[in-house]
Write an enzyme that holds these catalytic residues in place. Structure first.
Site, PDB file in Angstrom:
ATOM      1  N   HIS A   1       0.851  -1.196   0.000  1.00 16.57           N
ATOM      2  CA  HIS A   1       0.000   0.000   0.000  1.00 16.57           C
ATOM      3  C   HIS A   1       0.885   1.243   0.000  1.00 16.57           C
ATOM      4  O   HIS A   1       2.118   1.144   0.012  1.00 16.57           O
ATOM      5  CB  HIS A   1      -1.006  -0.029   1.154  1.00 16.57           C
ATOM      6  CG  HIS A   1      -0.412  -0.063   2.530  1.00 16.57           C
ATOM      7  ND1 HIS A   1       0.480   0.863   2.978  1.00 16.57           N
ATOM      8  CD2 HIS A   1      -0.594  -0.940   3.566  1.00 16.57           C
ATOM      9  CE1 HIS A   1       0.825   0.590   4.221  1.00 16.57           C
ATOM     10  NE2 HIS A   1       0.201  -0.513   4.597  1.00 16.57           N
TER      11      HIS A   1
ATOM     12  N   HIS B   1       3.904   1.620   2.463  1.00 21.05           N
ATOM     13  CA  HIS B   1       5.154   0.932   2.092  1.00 21.05           C
ATOM     14  C   HIS B   1       5.872   1.738   1.014  1.00 21.05           C
ATOM     15  O   HIS B   1       7.087   1.928   1.039  1.00 21.05           O
ATOM     16  CB  HIS B   1       4.875  -0.470   1.542  1.00 21.05           C
ATOM     17  CG  HIS B   1       4.057  -1.328   2.459  1.00 21.05           C
ATOM     18  ND1 HIS B   1       2.860  -1.891   2.070  1.00 21.05           N
ATOM     19  CD2 HIS B   1       4.247  -1.709   3.741  1.00 21.05           C
ATOM     20  CE1 HIS B   1       2.356  -2.587   3.082  1.00 21.05           C
ATOM     21  NE2 HIS B   1       3.176  -2.494   4.105  1.00 21.05           N
TER      22      HIS B   1
ATOM     23  N   CYS C   1       1.488 -10.455  19.490  1.00 24.64           N
ATOM     24  CA  CYS C   1       0.671  -9.918  18.390  1.00 24.64           C
ATOM     25  C   CYS C   1       1.252 -10.432  17.081  1.00 24.64           C
ATOM     26  O   CYS C   1       2.407 -10.129  16.751  1.00 24.64           O
ATOM     27  CB  CYS C   1       0.669  -8.388  18.387  1.00 24.64           C
ATOM     28  SG  CYS C   1      -0.069  -7.720  16.871  1.00 24.64           S
TER      29      CYS C   1
ATOM     30  N   CYS D   1       2.238  -7.578  14.570  1.00 19.45           N
ATOM     31  CA  CYS D   1       3.561  -6.972  14.818  1.00 19.45           C
ATOM     32  C   CYS D   1       4.660  -8.023  14.831  1.00 19.45           C
ATOM     33  O   CYS D   1       5.829  -7.680  14.790  1.00 19.45           O
ATOM     34  CB  CYS D   1       3.621  -6.285  16.182  1.00 19.45           C
ATOM     35  SG  CYS D   1       2.508  -4.912  16.410  1.00 19.45           S
TER      36      CYS D   1
ATOM     37  N   CYS E   1      -3.872  -5.482  20.629  1.00 14.42           N
ATOM     38  CA  CYS E   1      -2.663  -4.712  20.318  1.00 14.42           C
ATOM     39  C   CYS E   1      -3.053  -3.261  20.029  1.00 14.42           C
ATOM     40  O   CYS E   1      -3.994  -3.005  19.270  1.00 14.42           O
ATOM     41  CB  CYS E   1      -1.988  -5.323  19.088  1.00 14.42           C
ATOM     42  SG  CYS E   1      -0.735  -4.259  18.341  1.00 14.42           S
TER      43      CYS E   1
ATOM     44  N   HIS F   1      -2.654  -2.730  16.079  1.00  8.08           N
ATOM     45  CA  HIS F   1      -3.513  -3.461  15.147  1.00  8.08           C
ATOM     46  C   HIS F   1      -4.966  -3.592  15.599  1.00  8.08           C
ATOM     47  O   HIS F   1      -5.815  -4.035  14.824  1.00  8.08           O
ATOM     48  CB  HIS F   1      -2.930  -4.859  14.875  1.00  8.08           C
ATOM     49  CG  HIS F   1      -1.678  -4.820  14.053  1.00  8.08           C
ATOM     50  ND1 HIS F   1      -0.422  -4.693  14.626  1.00  8.08           N
ATOM     51  CD2 HIS F   1      -1.475  -4.846  12.714  1.00  8.08           C
ATOM     52  CE1 HIS F   1       0.480  -4.671  13.658  1.00  8.08           C
ATOM     53  NE2 HIS F   1      -0.128  -4.757  12.499  1.00  8.08           N
TER      54      HIS F   1
ATOM     55  N   LYS G   1      -3.572   5.309  11.298  1.00 14.73           N
ATOM     56  CA  LYS G   1      -2.497   4.747  10.484  1.00 14.73           C
ATOM     57  C   LYS G   1      -3.136   3.918   9.379  1.00 14.73           C
ATOM     58  O   LYS G   1      -3.949   3.045   9.652  1.00 14.73           O
ATOM     59  CB  LYS G   1      -1.608   3.842  11.342  1.00 14.73           C
ATOM     60  CG  LYS G   1      -0.464   3.239  10.546  1.00 14.73           C
ATOM     61  CD  LYS G   1       0.328   2.222  11.338  1.00 14.73           C
ATOM     62  CE  LYS G   1       1.481   1.689  10.516  1.00 14.73           C
ATOM     63  NZ  LYS G   1       1.684   0.264  10.594  1.00 14.73           N
TER      64      LYS G   1
ATOM     65  N   LYS H   1      -3.770  -2.226   5.546  1.00 20.18           N
ATOM     66  CA  LYS H   1      -4.651  -3.170   4.856  1.00 20.18           C
ATOM     67  C   LYS H   1      -5.584  -3.833   5.859  1.00 20.18           C
ATOM     68  O   LYS H   1      -6.754  -4.034   5.581  1.00 20.18           O
ATOM     69  CB  LYS H   1      -3.817  -4.248   4.154  1.00 20.18           C
ATOM     70  CG  LYS H   1      -3.070  -3.774   2.956  1.00 20.18           C
ATOM     71  CD  LYS H   1      -3.932  -3.580   1.740  1.00 20.18           C
ATOM     72  CE  LYS H   1      -4.401  -4.918   1.145  1.00 20.18           C
ATOM     73  NZ  LYS H   1      -5.146  -4.718  -0.093  1.00 20.18           N
TER      74      LYS H   1
END
Ligand code: MSP
Length: 525
Positions: free
Chosen positions: A21, A24, A130, A133, A155, A158, A305, A308
């Site tokens: 995405h 990155h 997690c 992570c 987490c 996430h 943040k 995906k």
């Protein structure tokens, strides 16, 4: 062309569990721009990127798709992650995959070395993990779940439930390195940048380090622990080592000595791995620590943040298909202060494309070339003997902008560097407006003055093209050809960047060539 100064820079290696995405892509274009800058400045540059292919996240993605993890990563890497580099105009020197033999064998060698030096021991472990992570989470990053996850611990990054793991593991004696790390942050104050990241790392280490679990035995998608094949090496230890294995650690001492140590650019979410665990691993092995770690911020979509897993992911080619790769690079690198979070919106991207690229830079280029074609039959005129203050002001702005841009790139402040270079765009646009070459062209007595004005504009554009080439390689290449510079001065990428601000490089008499719009109008759906 090399000046002997080594500049080795890395992106994090990406998880190919899913598609890339724009977050990155952001890391990659930032590193590529820094690498292009240094390469063109004559530094002995090496840019590394790659993929992080082991671990539980990958295993689960493969299982969910009914294929083996190797099949899954092969497919994603070849169909999506390699092509991303082209989509974004990234000129990496190497691409490492952690499933390659060159990496796996050297990781085993490194871990064995730590074991032999007495930094690894076996122990029992129970903690919340997690998978997003790939990390046992510290207290501060565990929060109470809401909605479907009410009553569970999740987490903080996430927002997904954590898993309680209880295993016999091998541990790395990270706790022994606190003092040496603090000493490092003190003696090399810009080891971690920006300051906010440095402060976070220093207080984390000051609060006390725990030993790190570095193996897993509940699954086998990883590199085997060399002395105990019922365990695989923890995916983060495996991943961090890519920076060393890719440049010859354990196989090619000459290459390793030439490249290492590296600069690492990472998102702030993975700062601690790079600024705490990684240097400690290197210290334990008796190797040099990295030159520095720069943490950039997050791209936010709707205030969160972008990711995906939260379904806010935007694919890089959604942007490049409409605006092109140069606009992608320019937008993210100039609109967001490097080191801070930044919000992405299509409106902001469109507005900046139109104002800064199409109207600001693109238009400056087109009208300068068009006027040389119209008034001097396409041949760059010489400047007259009499220079005015406004002509000299352009030269000063160009020289200062070039020096400032280099200093900012040196500090990894790509946004500030672009800001400095943009002073040339504004100066030249103002210069043309004030000098009105179209009016000078009507008066034969002003022929020499017209030559001065158009030479000044063209030479300013020459400097601008060189300075912007690491940021926008496609548009600048076109402009370089249009300026006739490719023929008279040679390839754009060979123009020494640190001398870009010198005056009088473009030769009068050079033939310019027609230029189609660098940043055409876009029709958005
Ligand atoms: N595999 C690890 C890194 C190992 S490096 C030894 C990893 N991979 S990742 O694919 O999840 O993330 C790679 C990079 O993308 C990180 O620098 C991360 O911060 C960045 N980004 C992921 N989402 C992002 C945003 N929304 N915004 C900016 N960068 C983001 O972590």
């Amino acid at each position: 062309m090399s000046n002997g100064r080594s500049f080795y820079i890395t992106t994090p290696i990406y998880y190919p569990s899913d598609l890339p995405h724009i977050g990155h892509g952001y890391t990659s274009v930032a590193v590529d721009t820094l690498a292009r800058w240094h390469r063109q400045a004559g530094d002995d540059t090496w840019m590394l990127t790659g993929t992080d292919e082991h671990g539980q996240k990958m295993l689960r993605a493969a299982a969910a798709n009914g294929v083996t993890p190797q099949e899954w990563v092969d497919k994603l890497v070849t169909q999506s992650w390699f092509p991303l580099l082209d989509t974004l105009g990234v000129a990496n020197d190497d691409f490492i995959r952690t499933t390659q033999a060159r990496h796996e064998e050297r990781v085993q060698q490194f871990v064995q070395a730590l074991f032999d030096r007495g930094y690894i021991y076996a122990g029992e472990y129970e903690a919340l993990y997690c998978v997003g992570c790939e990390e046992f989470k510290p207290e501060a990053e565990i929060v109470d779940g809401t909605g479907a996850f009410e009553g569970l611990k999740v987490c903080a990054i996430h927002s997904k439930p954590l898993e309680l793991l209880q295993e016999k593991n091998y541990f790395f004696k990270l706790s022994e390195f606190g003092d040496r790390l603090l000493e490092l942050y003190k003696t090399v104050p810009d080891f971690v940048r920006p300051d906010s990241a440095r402060n976070e790392v220093v207080s984390f280490v000051k609060s006390g380090l725990k030993d790190l679990s570095i193996s897993r035995s509940a699954f086998d998608w990883g590199i085997r622990v060399p002395w105990d094949d019922s365990h695989v090496i923890y995916v983060w230890v495996d991943a961090l080592l890519n920076y060393a294995t890719a440049v010859g650690y354990g196989t090619d001492p000459e290459q390793f000595a030439r490249r290492w140590p590296a600069y690492h650019v990472v998102g702030k979410d993975i700062l601690r791995f790079h600024a705490v665990i990684w240097p400690a691993m290197l210290m334990a092995a008796g190797l040099d620590v990295p030159r520095g770690v720069f943490a950039h911020g997050w791209l936010l979509v709707g205030g969160e943040k972008m990711s995906k897993s939260k379904l806010t992911g935007i694919a890089p080619n959604e942007i490049t298909d409409v605006f092109g790769s140069d606009a992608y690079r320019f937008y993210f690198l100039s609109a967001i202060a490097f080191g801070q979070d930044g919000s992405f919106s299509w409106e902001d991207l469109s507005a900046r494309y139109q104002a800064e690229l199409a109207n600001g830079f693109g238009n400056l280029a087109s009208r300068t070339i068009a006027m040389i074609e119209r008034y001097f039959e396409g041949i760059v005129p010489p400047a007259g003997h009499e220079l005015t203050d406004v002509d000299r002001a352009v030269q000063t702005v160009v020289a200062q902008a070039a020096a400032d841009a280099d200093a900012e790139m040196e500090r990894f402040r790509i946004d500030e560097a672009i800001g400095a270079i943009w002073r040339i765009v504004d100066e030249l646009n103002g210069y043309i407006t004030v000098n009105e070459p179209w009016a000078l062209a009507k008066d034969d007595a002003q022929r020499e003055r017209l030559g001065t004005v158009l030479y000044t504009a063209a030479e300013g554009l020459r400097a601008l093209t060189v300075l912007l080439s690491p940021v926008m390689p496609v548009a600048t290449e076109k402009l370089w050809v249009a300026l006739g510079a490719a023929e008279s001065l040679g390839r754009l990428q060979d123009q020494p960047l640190r001398e870009a601000g010198a005056w009088g490089v473009l030769r009068p008499g050079t033939n310019v060539n027609g230029l189609s719009p660098l940043f055409p109008r876009v029709e958005q759906a």
